[in-house]
Design a protein around this motif. Structure first.
Motif, PDB file in Angstrom:
ATOM      1  N   VAL A  15      44.724  46.565  46.138  1.00 11.99           N
ATOM      2  CA  VAL A  15      43.688  47.313  46.854  1.00 11.99           C
ATOM      3  C   VAL A  15      43.381  48.589  46.078  1.00 11.99           C
ATOM      4  CG1 VAL A  15      43.066  48.432  49.036  1.00 11.99           C
ATOM      5  CG2 VAL A  15      44.600  46.453  49.055  1.00 11.99           C
ATOM      6  N   ASP A  16      42.116  48.750  45.726  1.00 12.45           N
ATOM      7  CA  ASP A  16      41.679  49.941  44.977  1.00 12.45           C
ATOM      8  C   ASP A  16      42.572  50.221  43.768  1.00 12.45           C
ATOM      9  OD1 ASP A  16      39.692  50.263  46.842  1.00 12.45           O
ATOM     10  OD2 ASP A  16      40.870  51.652  48.082  1.00 12.45           O
ATOM     11  N   GLY A  17      42.871  49.186  43.043  1.00 11.54           N
ATOM     12  CA  GLY A  17      43.628  49.381  41.806  1.00 11.54           C
ATOM     13  C   GLY A  17      45.105  49.679  41.993  1.00 11.54           C
ATOM     14  N   ARG A  18      45.634  49.482  43.188  1.00  9.26           N
ATOM     15  CA  ARG A  18      47.067  49.698  43.404  1.00  9.26           C
ATOM     16  C   ARG A  18      47.678  48.496  44.117  1.00  9.26           C
ATOM     17  NH1 ARG A  18      48.841  55.189  43.347  1.00  9.26           N
ATOM     18  NH2 ARG A  18      50.924  54.327  43.618  1.00  9.26           N
ATOM     19  N   VAL A  19      48.932  48.240  43.832  1.00 11.91           N
ATOM     20  CA  VAL A  19      49.689  47.258  44.617  1.00 11.91           C
ATOM     21  C   VAL A  19      50.865  48.012  45.229  1.00 11.91           C
ATOM     22  CG1 VAL A  19      51.002  45.095  44.603  1.00 11.91           C
ATOM     23  CG2 VAL A  19      49.032  45.351  43.081  1.00 11.91           C
ATOM     24  N   HIS A  20      50.795  48.225  46.527  1.00 13.53           N
ATOM     25  CA  HIS A  20      51.871  48.976  47.210  1.00 13.53           C
ATOM     26  C   HIS A  20      52.968  47.992  47.635  1.00 13.53           C
ATOM     27  CE1 HIS A  20      49.378  52.493  47.113  1.00 13.53           C
ATOM     28  NE2 HIS A  20      48.451  51.952  47.876  1.00 13.53           N
ATOM     29  N   ASP A  21      53.737  47.536  46.678  1.00 18.83           N
ATOM     30  CA  ASP A  21      54.734  46.500  46.969  1.00 18.83           C
ATOM     31  C   ASP A  21      56.080  47.123  47.379  1.00 18.83           C
ATOM     32  OD1 ASP A  21      55.045  47.530  44.408  1.00 18.83           O
ATOM     33  OD2 ASP A  21      55.775  45.639  43.555  1.00 18.83           O
ATOM     34  N   VAL A  66      49.299  40.694  37.438  1.00 20.55           N
ATOM     35  CA  VAL A  66      48.399  40.089  36.462  1.00 20.55           C
ATOM     36  C   VAL A  66      47.268  39.403  37.209  1.00 20.55           C
ATOM     37  CG1 VAL A  66      48.170  38.408  34.586  1.00 20.55           C
ATOM     38  CG2 VAL A  66      50.280  39.731  34.811  1.00 20.55           C
ATOM     39  N   ASP A  67      46.050  39.712  36.809  1.00 21.60           N
ATOM     40  CA  ASP A  67      44.887  38.990  37.318  1.00 21.60           C
ATOM     41  C   ASP A  67      44.791  37.704  36.501  1.00 21.60           C
ATOM     42  OD1 ASP A  67      42.239  37.946  37.458  1.00 21.60           O
ATOM     43  OD2 ASP A  67      41.532  39.881  38.235  1.00 21.60           O
ATOM     44  N   PHE A  68      45.031  36.568  37.154  1.00 22.12           N
ATOM     45  CA  PHE A  68      45.127  35.314  36.404  1.00 22.12           C
ATOM     46  C   PHE A  68      43.776  34.858  35.838  1.00 22.12           C
ATOM     47  CE2 PHE A  68      48.925  34.779  39.359  1.00 22.12           C
ATOM     48  CZ  PHE A  68      49.858  35.089  38.381  1.00 22.12           C
ATOM     49  N   GLU A  69      42.692  35.463  36.309  1.00 30.87           N
ATOM     50  CA  GLU A  69      41.366  35.136  35.751  1.00 30.87           C
ATOM     51  C   GLU A  69      41.081  35.975  34.507  1.00 30.87           C
ATOM     52  OE1 GLU A  69      39.164  32.833  36.929  1.00 30.87           O
ATOM     53  OE2 GLU A  69      40.832  32.253  38.257  1.00 30.87           O
ATOM     54  N   THR A  70      41.221  37.293  34.657  1.00 27.11           N
ATOM     55  CA  THR A  70      40.832  38.196  33.562  1.00 27.11           C
ATOM     56  C   THR A  70      42.003  38.554  32.647  1.00 27.11           C
ATOM     57  OG1 THR A  70      41.370  40.167  34.832  1.00 27.11           O
ATOM     58  CG2 THR A  70      39.132  39.275  35.102  1.00 27.11           C
ATOM     59  N   GLN A  71      43.228  38.228  33.090  1.00 27.91           N
ATOM     60  CA  GLN A  71      44.460  38.582  32.361  1.00 27.91           C
ATOM     61  C   GLN A  71      44.718  40.093  32.350  1.00 27.91           C
ATOM     62  OE1 GLN A  71      46.555  36.425  31.737  1.00 27.91           O
ATOM     63  NE2 GLN A  71      45.456  34.505  31.428  1.00 27.91           N
ATOM     64  N   GLU A  72      44.047  40.813  33.222  1.00 30.80           N
ATOM     65  CA  GLU A  72      44.279  42.252  33.273  1.00 30.80           C
ATOM     66  C   GLU A  72      45.664  42.538  33.858  1.00 30.80           C
ATOM     67  OE1 GLU A  72      42.216  46.138  35.228  1.00 30.80           O
ATOM     68  OE2 GLU A  72      41.026  44.300  35.109  1.00 30.80           O
ATOM     69  N   ARG A  73      46.393  43.431  33.231  1.00 29.88           N
ATOM     70  CA  ARG A  73      47.721  43.848  33.705  1.00 29.88           C
ATOM     71  C   ARG A  73      47.596  45.191  34.417  1.00 29.88           C
ATOM     72  NH1 ARG A  73      48.005  39.240  30.625  1.00 29.88           N
ATOM     73  NH2 ARG A  73      49.848  39.052  29.328  1.00 29.88           N
ATOM     74  N   LEU A  74      48.402  45.362  35.466  1.00 28.22           N
ATOM     75  CA  LEU A  74      48.367  46.613  36.222  1.00 28.22           C
ATOM     76  C   LEU A  74      49.746  46.872  36.820  1.00 28.22           C
ATOM     77  CD1 LEU A  74      45.547  47.675  38.470  1.00 28.22           C
ATOM     78  CD2 LEU A  74      47.728  47.384  39.605  1.00 28.22           C
ATOM     79  N   LEU A  75      50.260  48.074  36.636  1.00 23.70           N
ATOM     80  CA  LEU A  75      51.606  48.367  37.137  1.00 23.70           C
ATOM     81  C   LEU A  75      51.600  48.474  38.659  1.00 23.70           C
ATOM     82  CD1 LEU A  75      51.984  48.923  34.101  1.00 23.70           C
ATOM     83  CD2 LEU A  75      53.376  50.903  34.722  1.00 23.70           C
ATOM     84  N   LYS A  76      52.425  47.665  39.288  1.00 27.09           N
ATOM     85  CA  LYS A  76      52.588  47.775  40.743  1.00 27.09           C
ATOM     86  C   LYS A  76      53.417  49.029  41.047  1.00 27.09           C
ATOM     87  CE  LYS A  76      52.875  42.706  41.072  1.00 27.09           C
ATOM     88  NZ  LYS A  76      53.646  41.514  41.522  1.00 27.09           N
ATOM     89  N   ASP A  77      53.433  49.427  42.300  1.00 30.18           N
ATOM     90  CA  ASP A  77      54.238  50.602  42.669  1.00 30.18           C
ATOM     91  C   ASP A  77      55.706  50.407  42.286  1.00 30.18           C
ATOM     92  OD1 ASP A  77      51.930  51.647  43.655  1.00 30.18           O
ATOM     93  OD2 ASP A  77      52.590  51.779  45.753  1.00 30.18           O
ATOM     94  N   ALA A 132      65.174  42.968  35.537  1.00 33.17           N
ATOM     95  CA  ALA A 132      64.362  42.585  36.697  1.00 33.17           C
ATOM     96  C   ALA A 132      63.606  41.294  36.381  1.00 33.17           C
ATOM     97  CB  ALA A 132      63.366  43.704  37.007  1.00 33.17           C
ATOM     98  N   TRP A 133      63.583  40.369  37.323  1.00 40.97           N
ATOM     99  CA  TRP A 133      62.704  39.204  37.229  1.00 40.97           C
ATOM    100  C   TRP A 133      61.560  39.455  38.177  1.00 40.97           C
ATOM    101  CZ3 TRP A 133      62.337  35.216  33.933  1.00 40.97           C
ATOM    102  CH2 TRP A 133      61.257  34.344  34.190  1.00 40.97           C
ATOM    103  N   SER A 134      60.368  39.611  37.658  1.00 42.26           N
ATOM    104  CA  SER A 134      60.024  39.443  36.259  1.00 42.26           C
ATOM    105  C   SER A 134      59.222  40.648  35.790  1.00 42.26           C
ATOM    106  CB  SER A 134      59.201  38.163  36.115  1.00 42.26           C
ATOM    107  OG  SER A 134      58.832  37.925  34.770  1.00 42.26           O
ATOM    108  N   LEU A 135      59.098  40.766  34.481  1.00 42.51           N
ATOM    109  CA  LEU A 135      58.251  41.849  33.994  1.00 42.51           C
ATOM    110  C   LEU A 135      56.850  41.740  34.605  1.00 42.51           C
ATOM    111  CD1 LEU A 135      57.775  44.231  32.009  1.00 42.51           C
ATOM    112  CD2 LEU A 135      57.004  42.507  30.358  1.00 42.51           C
ATOM    113  N   MET A 136      56.290  40.522  34.530  1.00 42.04           N
ATOM    114  CA  MET A 136      54.890  40.333  34.960  1.00 42.04           C
ATOM    115  C   MET A 136      54.780  39.111  35.863  1.00 42.04           C
ATOM    116  SD  MET A 136      53.139  40.809  31.188  1.00 42.04           S
ATOM    117  CE  MET A 136      54.310  39.743  30.350  1.00 42.04           C
TER     118      MET A 136
END
Ligand code: FCB
Length: 469
Positions: A381-387, A438-449, A416-420
């Protein structure tokens, strides 16, 4: 800082030199299945077989790590990792599983490990994370003894090419899964349901480990097991027996083999089969000394001897048989703990339990937690994953590692399993384990919380380390 925050920090403070890692495996992330001379593996075949993978997914592209490894190593550096555990794809090195090596395949791992070292990240290489060359499966797969000899040749070739790049080599990732999910339950490739062959396969995977250890003669070599904490559902005799059986097949069959050079007598008796495939000298080879034990830990099983219940701890995504050869009557009951998106019960005390057990019951051996983590249904959501749940899982298990060290366990690192996020076997792309989204369509990576949090824990722990190592 509040007292509680101070306590949390103290619980997560580790000795200097502790390896701060994350893990992946080749088939789950690389993609590029047809590039640079790579041959087919059993997972290429299995993912093409209707009904085997949820959603009909495959990993032809996966998360394109083969092409994006530089970006991925930069992410690791951003996290502050001091170690990275990855696996080599056997069919990239020997497309048919034997014979001359494919130098283009090896070059990829040279580039990767060079990049890691440039960032002061210690490469931990796993030789086999389940992608057996299809040609070897066609010749009988792991139930065929010859596969173990082929593996030792492959190991020696990888070691020879990469020994100046890699300090720690490990052999087979989770032989339990490769044998019992691959050849008994059919949940994993090659998807056979042949209980006796699963036992042969398990023995030959252990033999492959031992022969590879001898063939490589590496500076530092490890074996990897996936261990579970196991509790009987009640104190009744049949439940105690169920716990003994599952502990035997899951944990002791592999621990005793690798660390003591023998199989547990009670487990062999449970199997009730002709064990003539265990040849003289095998157990000595399997028990060849190793320098480190890699322990993958996720959950606890609560088991009952009352037949008719669930055949495994969590639902399988596809139609499967029991993996518990010779103990198919055992059922798995709800232990009443919160679960992850895999349906795996969360129990960090189980990690303390298994680490202290190995330290107590086996000859002294340094250990690392080589996989630990959780899938949850993440929302971007809005470029963040509040996991929060993943963070809490990792935090609780890291604190468990710290407790184990306090209890005298020679624990040297955590991966940690897994990096991505990646291809989660029979579950396809439906389960996300990554610290990095990882966005499986665009392959964009983004650090989760959880990744940002892990980076901070690592930073606090590593800030006193010398930087010019
Ligand atoms: C382990 C595997 C790894 C990943 C995690 C969730 O059994 O080694 O590849 O699938 O489970």
């Amino acid at each position: 800082m509040t007292t509680q925050e101070e306590q949390t920090r103290a619980a997560l403070r580790f000795p200097p030199g502790f390896a701060w890692g994350a893990a992946t495996s080749a088939y789950q992330i690389e993609g590029a299945v047809g590039e640079d001379g790579r041959g087919a593996s059993i997972w290429d075949t299995f993912t093409r077989t209707p009904g085997r993978i949820l959603g009909g997914h495959h990993a032809d592209v996966a998360i394109d790590h083969y092409h994006r490894y530089r970006e991925d190593v930069a992410i690791m550096a951003r996290l502050g990792l001091s170690a990275y555990r990855f696996s080599v794809s056997w069919p990239r090195i020997q497309p048919g599983g034997s014979g001359p090596v494919n130098s283009k395949g090896l070059d990829f791992y040279k580039r990767l490990t060079d990049e890691l070292r440039r960032h002061d990240i210690d490469p931990w290489l796993t030789l086999y994370h389940w992608d057996l060359p299809q040609e070897l499966e066609d010749a009988g797969g792991w139930p065929n003894r010859d596969t173990a000899y082929r593996f030792a040749e492959y190991a020696a070739a990888v070691h020879e090419a990469l020994k100046d790049h890699v300090h720690t080599f490990s052999t087979v990732n989770e032989p339990w899964c490769a044998a019992f999910l691959g050849y008994a339950s059919g949940e994993h490739a090659p998807g056979r349901r042949e209980p006796e062959n699963a036992i042969r396969g398990a023995h030959h995977l252990n033999l492959a480990h031992g022969l590879a250890v001898q063939a490589m003669n590496a500076r530092r070599v490890g074996g990897c097991v996936n261990l579970y904490a196991i509790t009987p559902a009640t104190g009744a005799e049949r439940d105690l027996d169920a716990a003994r059986r599952i502990d035997g097949l899951q944990n002791r069959f592999f621990l005793d083999a690798l660390l003591l050079g023998r199989y547990p007598e009670d487990v062999l008796a449970d199997l009730g089969m002709d064990l003539g495939f265990i040849q003289p000298g095998d157990m000595k080879a399997i028990g060849a000394p190793i320098d480190v034990l890699l322990v993958n830990y996720y959950s606890r099983f609560t088991v009952s001897g009352e037949p008719g219940g669930r055949a495994s701890a969590a639902a399988a995504p596809t139609d499967t048989a029991s993996p518990w050869v010779g103990s198919e009557h055992v059922s798995f009951v709800n232990g009443g703990r919160p679960v992850t998106a895999m349906g795996w019960e969360i129990d960090e005390d189980g990690l303390v339990e298994i680490l202290t057990r190995v330290a107590r019951e086996y000859p002294p051996i340094p250990m690392v937690v080589s996989e630990n983590g959780a899938a949850f249904d993440d929302a971007l959501v809005d470029g963040r994953v509040h996991d929060r749940e993943r963070q809490a899982y990792v935090e609780a298990h890291l604190a468990a590692c710290r407790r184990a060290i306090d209890l005298g366990v020679p624990l040297q690192g955590y991966f940690a399993w897994s990096l991505m996020d990646n291809f989660e076997w029979a579950w396809g792309y439906g389960k996300r384990f990554g610290l990095v989204h990882v966005d499986f369509e665009t392959q964009e990576r983004l650090l989760k919380d959880s990744a940002l949090w892990y980076a901070e824990i690592i930073r606090q722990n590593r800030r006193h380390e010398p930087t010019d190592s």
